[in-house]
Design an enzyme around this catalytic site. Structure first.
Site, PDB file in Angstrom:
ATOM      1  N   GLN A  38      -4.245  -1.182   9.727  1.00  0.00           N
ATOM      2  CA  GLN A  38      -4.140  -2.503   9.102  1.00  0.00           C
ATOM      3  C   GLN A  38      -4.737  -3.559  10.039  1.00  0.00           C
ATOM      4  OE1 GLN A  38      -3.031  -3.258   5.931  1.00  0.00           O
ATOM      5  NE2 GLN A  38      -3.733  -5.322   6.414  1.00  0.00           N
TER       6      GLN A  38
ATOM      7  N   LYS B  70       0.846  -1.203   0.000  1.00  0.00           N
ATOM      8  CA  LYS B  70       0.000   0.000   0.000  1.00  0.00           C
ATOM      9  C   LYS B  70       0.877   1.248   0.000  1.00  0.00           C
ATOM     10  CE  LYS B  70      -3.798  -2.306   2.341  1.00  0.00           C
ATOM     11  NZ  LYS B  70      -4.461  -2.655   3.602  1.00  0.00           N
TER      12      LYS B  70
ATOM     13  N   ASP C 178     -10.852   3.526   4.589  1.00  0.00           N
ATOM     14  CA  ASP C 178     -11.156   2.099   4.441  1.00  0.00           C
ATOM     15  C   ASP C 178     -12.670   1.863   4.401  1.00  0.00           C
ATOM     16  OD1 ASP C 178      -9.295   0.197   3.942  1.00  0.00           O
ATOM     17  OD2 ASP C 178      -8.792  -0.223   6.038  1.00  0.00           O
TER      18      ASP C 178
END
Ligand code: NDP
Length: 287
Positions: free
Chosen positions: A101, A57, A124
């Site tokens: 994460q 990412k 997200d």
């Protein structure tokens, strides 16, 4: 009878590359106005798979002209310490998007961490506000993998209005948001899960099949209705180290109109959609 047409293999790598180029152009035009779109990435502990995801990412973000602030915390981090970092990132005017994460190491409570995010920085798309807006049909940040699936359906011109769509899997990360997105696009959606009585029967009726289970090739090729579109979200490693999806690809490709391969289908879309959300967050927050 006409011979069946070969299935289109939906090239997620190419679609993702195109989206990343669009994101880079948008990030550059923000930069020209003095705004550097910035993503804060929070990684707790030393799970090797999470470290690889974060590295990928970060690399993709930098290639798309998005700045990254890395926050690597030890597995011993407490809930209060993590909450303090989230609070700091929420208040930092330079940070446009925050990615935590997942999974977090035990006993950290991921739900509490996500709920603590500023919804304006929830790139997200997992904050209750983001999911609530999606359920209301007024999406703000859409979770990245579901968003990628919708883009791939768009890529092959899927007619969703009135189509019968079957989503296998109902996780908050993938299955549920995809079902909402398909419903918002006026598909007739059936969400299947581990308690579904006749999965094969449900899939056989579907014009669009989304598999998000995490079981290698559990969706058999002969379940696929001829002409259906198949999006395979699953990523599974077999005993001999090969990556396969949740769909029996070769057999399903004999019947489908279009199908995503694994790897190279949905996977590459997820990061591209994260970057797209980050630049959108920067644009909304800082004009
Ligand atoms: P989860 O484990 O959270 O959810 C799996 C879902 O599958 C659950 O809803 C479960 O049902 C359902 N399920 C399990 N067994 C069956 C069965 N026999 N029949 C029907 N449904 C079943 O997984 P995720 O949603 O997080 O991920 C799904 C897959 O997608 C995984 O392979 C993951 O690696 C992959 N993935 C890929 C991404 C990408 O970028 N390409 C991103 C995220 C995930 P129940 O709710 O009843 O338990």
């Amino acid at each position: 009878m006409d011979a069946p047409q070969p299935a289109i293999f939906i090239d997620g790598k190419a679609v993702a590359a195109r989206l990343r180029a669009e994101v880079a152009a948008a990030a550059m035009s923000l930069r020209a106005r003095g705004v550097a779109a910035t993503l804060a990435v929070v990684l707790v502990g030393d799970d090797p798979a999470s470290a690889v995801y974060v590295r990928n990412k970060t690399r993709a973000a930098r290639e798309a002209s998005v700045d990254v602030r890395d926050h690597k915390l030890p597995a011993t981090t407490t809930q209060a310490e993590l909450a303090a970092l989230i609070d700091q990132l929420n208040r930092d005017p330079v940070v446009d998007g925050i990615l935590v994460q997942l999974p977090l190491p035990a006993p950290l409570d991921a739900e509490a961490v996500i709920a603590a995010l500023d919804p304006a920085k929830d790139v997200d798309g997992l904050h209750p506000t983001s999911l609530g807006l999606l359920a209301r049909g007024r999406p703000s940040f859409v979770p990245c993998t579901p968003s990628g699936c919708m883009r791939l359906l768009g890529e092959v011109g899927a007619e969703l209005a009135g189509a019968r769509a079957v989503v296998i899997g109902r996780s908050l990360l993938v299955g549920k948001p995809i079902a909402l997105l398909l419903g918002n696009a006026n598909a007739t959606v059936t969400m299947c899960h581990s308690r579904t009585r006749d999965l094969a029967g449900e899939v056989r009726r579907a014009d669009v099949v989304i598999a998000a289970v995490g079981r290698p090739e559990m969706v058999r090729g002969d379940w696929i209705q001829p002409g259906a579109i198949v999006i395979d979200v699953g990523i599974n490693r077999t005993a001999d180290g090969v990556l396969v999806g949740d769909v029996e690809f070769a057999a399903a490709a004999q019947r489908a109109r279009a199908i995503t391969p694994v790897p190279g289908g949905v996977g590459p879309m997820t990061i591209a959609c994260l970057l797209d959300n980050t630049v959108a967050a920067a644009r909304r927050r800082r004009g």
